[in-house]
Design a protein around this motif. Structure first.
Motif, PDB file in Angstrom:
ATOM      1  N   VAL A 130     -16.082 104.895  76.096  1.00 10.98           N
ATOM      2  CA  VAL A 130     -14.897 105.467  76.744  1.00 10.98           C
ATOM      3  C   VAL A 130     -13.729 104.485  76.659  1.00 10.98           C
ATOM      4  N   THR A 131     -12.540 105.044  76.570  1.00 13.49           N
ATOM      5  CA  THR A 131     -11.323 104.242  76.428  1.00 13.49           C
ATOM      6  C   THR A 131     -10.793 103.838  77.794  1.00 13.49           C
ATOM      7  N   PRO A 132      -9.972 102.789  77.857  1.00 18.26           N
ATOM      8  CA  PRO A 132      -9.431 102.298  79.128  1.00 18.26           C
ATOM      9  C   PRO A 132      -8.766 103.418  79.930  1.00 18.26           C
ATOM     10  N   GLY A 133      -9.084 103.508  81.197  1.00 15.95           N
ATOM     11  CA  GLY A 133      -8.459 104.503  82.069  1.00 15.95           C
ATOM     12  C   GLY A 133      -9.136 105.861  82.045  1.00 15.95           C
ATOM     13  N   GLN A 134     -10.067 106.051  81.137  1.00 17.17           N
ATOM     14  CA  GLN A 134     -10.743 107.345  81.054  1.00 17.17           C
ATOM     15  C   GLN A 134     -11.798 107.473  82.151  1.00 17.17           C
ATOM     16  N   ALA A 135     -11.887 108.662  82.734  1.00 19.94           N
ATOM     17  CA  ALA A 135     -12.873 108.888  83.791  1.00 19.94           C
ATOM     18  C   ALA A 135     -14.196 109.322  83.186  1.00 19.94           C
ATOM     19  N   LEU A 136     -15.289 108.742  83.706  1.00 23.90           N
ATOM     20  CA  LEU A 136     -16.621 109.162  83.289  1.00 23.90           C
ATOM     21  C   LEU A 136     -16.979 110.460  83.968  1.00 23.90           C
ATOM     22  N   PHE A 137     -16.574 110.566  85.222  1.00 27.14           N
ATOM     23  CA  PHE A 137     -16.723 111.800  85.990  1.00 27.14           C
ATOM     24  C   PHE A 137     -15.813 111.683  87.197  1.00 27.14           C
ATOM     25  N   HIS A 138     -15.509 112.829  87.801  1.00 22.21           N
ATOM     26  CA  HIS A 138     -14.636 112.844  88.966  1.00 22.21           C
ATOM     27  C   HIS A 138     -15.424 113.177  90.222  1.00 22.21           C
ATOM     28  N   GLU A 139     -14.863 112.751  91.340  1.00 24.01           N
ATOM     29  CA  GLU A 139     -15.394 113.119  92.654  1.00 24.01           C
ATOM     30  C   GLU A 139     -15.529 114.640  92.691  1.00 24.01           C
ATOM     31  N   GLY A 140     -16.705 115.142  93.078  1.00 21.59           N
ATOM     32  CA  GLY A 140     -16.908 116.586  93.154  1.00 21.59           C
ATOM     33  C   GLY A 140     -17.532 117.180  91.902  1.00 21.59           C
ATOM     34  N   ASP A 141     -17.491 116.449  90.779  1.00 21.73           N
ATOM     35  CA  ASP A 141     -18.158 116.933  89.568  1.00 21.73           C
ATOM     36  C   ASP A 141     -19.655 117.055  89.807  1.00 21.73           C
ATOM     37  N   ARG A 142     -20.260 117.971  89.084  1.00 26.65           N
ATOM     38  CA  ARG A 142     -21.704 118.114  89.103  1.00 26.65           C
ATOM     39  C   ARG A 142     -22.329 116.804  88.579  1.00 26.65           C
TER      40      ARG A 142
ATOM     41  N   ASN B 230     -21.497  97.744  78.367  1.00 26.47           N
ATOM     42  CA  ASN B 230     -20.379  96.872  78.024  1.00 26.47           C
ATOM     43  C   ASN B 230     -19.115  97.343  78.710  1.00 26.47           C
ATOM     44  N   GLY B 231     -18.340  96.407  79.281  1.00 29.47           N
ATOM     45  CA  GLY B 231     -17.099  96.760  79.957  1.00 29.47           C
ATOM     46  C   GLY B 231     -17.299  96.892  81.457  1.00 29.47           C
ATOM     47  N   CYS B 232     -16.248  97.243  82.160  1.00 28.62           N
ATOM     48  CA  CYS B 232     -16.292  97.358  83.620  1.00 28.62           C
ATOM     49  C   CYS B 232     -15.733  98.703  84.061  1.00 28.62           C
ATOM     50  N   VAL B 233     -16.207  99.146  85.226  1.00 32.22           N
ATOM     51  CA  VAL B 233     -15.854 100.467  85.752  1.00 32.22           C
ATOM     52  C   VAL B 233     -15.428 100.326  87.207  1.00 32.22           C
ATOM     53  N   LYS B 234     -14.439 101.129  87.621  1.00 29.39           N
ATOM     54  CA  LYS B 234     -14.099 101.184  89.047  1.00 29.39           C
ATOM     55  C   LYS B 234     -14.503 102.531  89.608  1.00 29.39           C
ATOM     56  N   LEU B 235     -14.925 102.527  90.889  1.00 29.35           N
ATOM     57  CA  LEU B 235     -15.318 103.750  91.592  1.00 29.35           C
ATOM     58  C   LEU B 235     -14.319 103.968  92.708  1.00 29.35           C
ATOM     59  N   TYR B 236     -13.819 105.196  92.869  1.00 25.63           N
ATOM     60  CA  TYR B 236     -12.866 105.413  93.958  1.00 25.63           C
ATOM     61  C   TYR B 236     -12.895 106.822  94.499  1.00 25.63           C
ATOM     62  N   LYS B 237     -12.367 106.943  95.708  1.00 21.58           N
ATOM     63  CA  LYS B 237     -12.194 108.229  96.380  1.00 21.58           C
ATOM     64  C   LYS B 237     -10.713 108.409  96.678  1.00 21.58           C
ATOM     65  N   LEU B 238     -10.261 109.659  96.663  1.00 22.32           N
ATOM     66  CA  LEU B 238      -8.849 109.948  96.913  1.00 22.32           C
ATOM     67  C   LEU B 238      -8.677 110.786  98.171  1.00 22.32           C
TER      68      LEU B 238
ATOM     69  N   PHE C 280     -17.720 110.181  94.263  1.00 24.26           N
ATOM     70  CA  PHE C 280     -16.537 109.385  93.900  1.00 24.26           C
ATOM     71  C   PHE C 280     -16.243 109.571  92.412  1.00 24.26           C
ATOM     72  N   THR C 281     -15.060 109.145  92.007  1.00 25.44           N
ATOM     73  CA  THR C 281     -14.667 109.140  90.606  1.00 25.44           C
ATOM     74  C   THR C 281     -15.054 107.801  89.995  1.00 25.44           C
ATOM     75  N   ALA C 282     -15.494 107.817  88.742  1.00 27.00           N
ATOM     76  CA  ALA C 282     -15.807 106.576  88.024  1.00 27.00           C
ATOM     77  C   ALA C 282     -14.886 106.481  86.820  1.00 27.00           C
ATOM     78  N   GLU C 283     -14.164 105.386  86.707  1.00 27.53           N
ATOM     79  CA  GLU C 283     -13.156 105.255  85.661  1.00 27.53           C
ATOM     80  C   GLU C 283     -13.268 103.906  84.962  1.00 27.53           C
ATOM     81  N   ALA C 284     -13.196 103.938  83.636  1.00 27.55           N
ATOM     82  CA  ALA C 284     -13.308 102.709  82.843  1.00 27.55           C
ATOM     83  C   ALA C 284     -12.104 101.803  83.092  1.00 27.55           C
ATOM     84  N   LEU C 285     -12.367 100.506  83.253  1.00 25.69           N
ATOM     85  CA  LEU C 285     -11.266  99.555  83.432  1.00 25.69           C
ATOM     86  C   LEU C 285     -10.712  99.149  82.069  1.00 25.69           C
TER      87      LEU C 285
END
Lengths: 204, 204
Positions: free
Chosen positions: A7-19, A28-36, A64-69
DNA sequence: CGTCGGCTTGAGATAGTTCAAGAGCGGTGG
DNA sequence: CCACCGCTCTTGAACTATCTCAAGCCGACG
């Protein structure tokens, strides 16, 4: 034993509420998890580093949403396959429980940080947390700490603004607690001093 | 199938750092869980109600202090016995995991509250959380919500001061969202309005 | 070498805290 | 049964840590 995903920088692996139908391991790389919140306020609930698991949940939907850093490489399986595997492995069930218990303990520590610590205490705690994580990885050890996330991401993790993050970093620099080797790499000059700040200074 | 224990108001069942050698179920009364910073700042991490379990942990030491709010009655077992029992019951292992996952999800929701919500939003969320818990118990349902904890306990749960809790309650009263039947019992007059406040008001 | 986007720094605004009185409730003893 | 007492809760007023808004800066990238 699974599929590879880049996945490219800023791309979400999945969003909060997704199945929640896939489980991942971050290779490889780092990911952030967040809620809105509805109006866009954001709380980062955690950061993931190479080797971490992601998407394992007893719930149908991701919490939560998971997004590539940066650019990330992951390995994934269908969740159904993972669940079937777990059922055949009693030891795995226990391991999941242990992992959840550790995450819970970390979250409760973060409740203290968000509920009761000052901005400087939060940032000091954060730097030490990253340093501690890095020290467990064979390669990333030493006095240097990488910050793969932006100041805004740090701010949203610590419940403050990016400006306050900057100001606290500047304060630590002026106190010779840290040095910024580059914008995204800290050198810890005084781990003890940082520890004192993190837990509320030396009051007595 | 265990020993009964009665504790008086304000008495601690165990302290943060104590050896975790007993597991409890709360049969009567309410309990608060909290962590302290070295200088005495306190973060309440949760409240327990009749029927809740306590002291189950994969760690040797308790991660928080548990203290009776009013008079409490509990039932307890030695942890060793509990662990042995769990090992013979694969379904129990799974149940522990499910429970930990629910607690984790609740903690992450609380991170959003502590990191990003205003005082009024925090208090509205809290009232609705209690109302929701009560609605699941056969007896305690209805528009009325009991507050078995003090204003300070609420404040330390929400990461604000007791004065701010009082002010937010007064605000809700003046907006006809709630009524204080007694000091420790709220009547919810406008659950929808409270919900709107809890998630950031109606912004658009 | 210039541009863009994130980072830092500054100055003013503010939500929430702190400190300080009073009010109200519940418990106690006359 | 009522009056008093102590404690918690409420309200007020001044203070402050952090936020918001606004420039400049600086490093990365083309």
């Amino acid at each position: 034993m699974g599929w590879t995903l880049v996945v490219t920088p800023g791309q979400a692996l999945f969003h909060e509420g997704d199945r929640a139908d896939r489980v991942f391991t971050l290779t490889n790389g780092c990911v952030k998890l967040y809620k809105l919140l509805p109006d866009g306020r954001r709380q980062v609930t955690g950061f993931l580093f190479p080797g971490d698991f992601l998407g394992v949940s007893v719930f149908d939907e991701h919490a939560f949403t998971a997004e590539a850093l940066g650019e990330c490489q992951l390995c994934w399986f269908p969740r159904s396959r993972f669940d079937r595997y777990v059922e055949t492995q009693p030891a795995m069930e226990r391991e999941l429980y242990r992992a959840a218990a550790h995450e819970l303990a970390a979250a409760q520590q973060q409740l203290v940080l968000l509920g009761r610590k000052t901005a400087a205490e939060r940032l000091a705690s954060f730097v030490l947390e990253l340093a501690d994580k890095a020290s467990r990885s064979p390669e990333r050890a030493g006095r240097f700490v990488d910050l793969p996330m932006s100041r805004s991401d740090i701010a949203d993790y610590l419940g403050i603004t990016k400006e306050t993050v900057s100001r606290a970093l500047s304060l630590f620099k002026s106190q010779r607690l840290i040095r910024l080797e580059t914008l995204n790499r800290i050198e810890i000059l005084d781990a003890e001093g940082l520890k004192d700040v993190a837990d509320g200074g030396l009051e007595f």
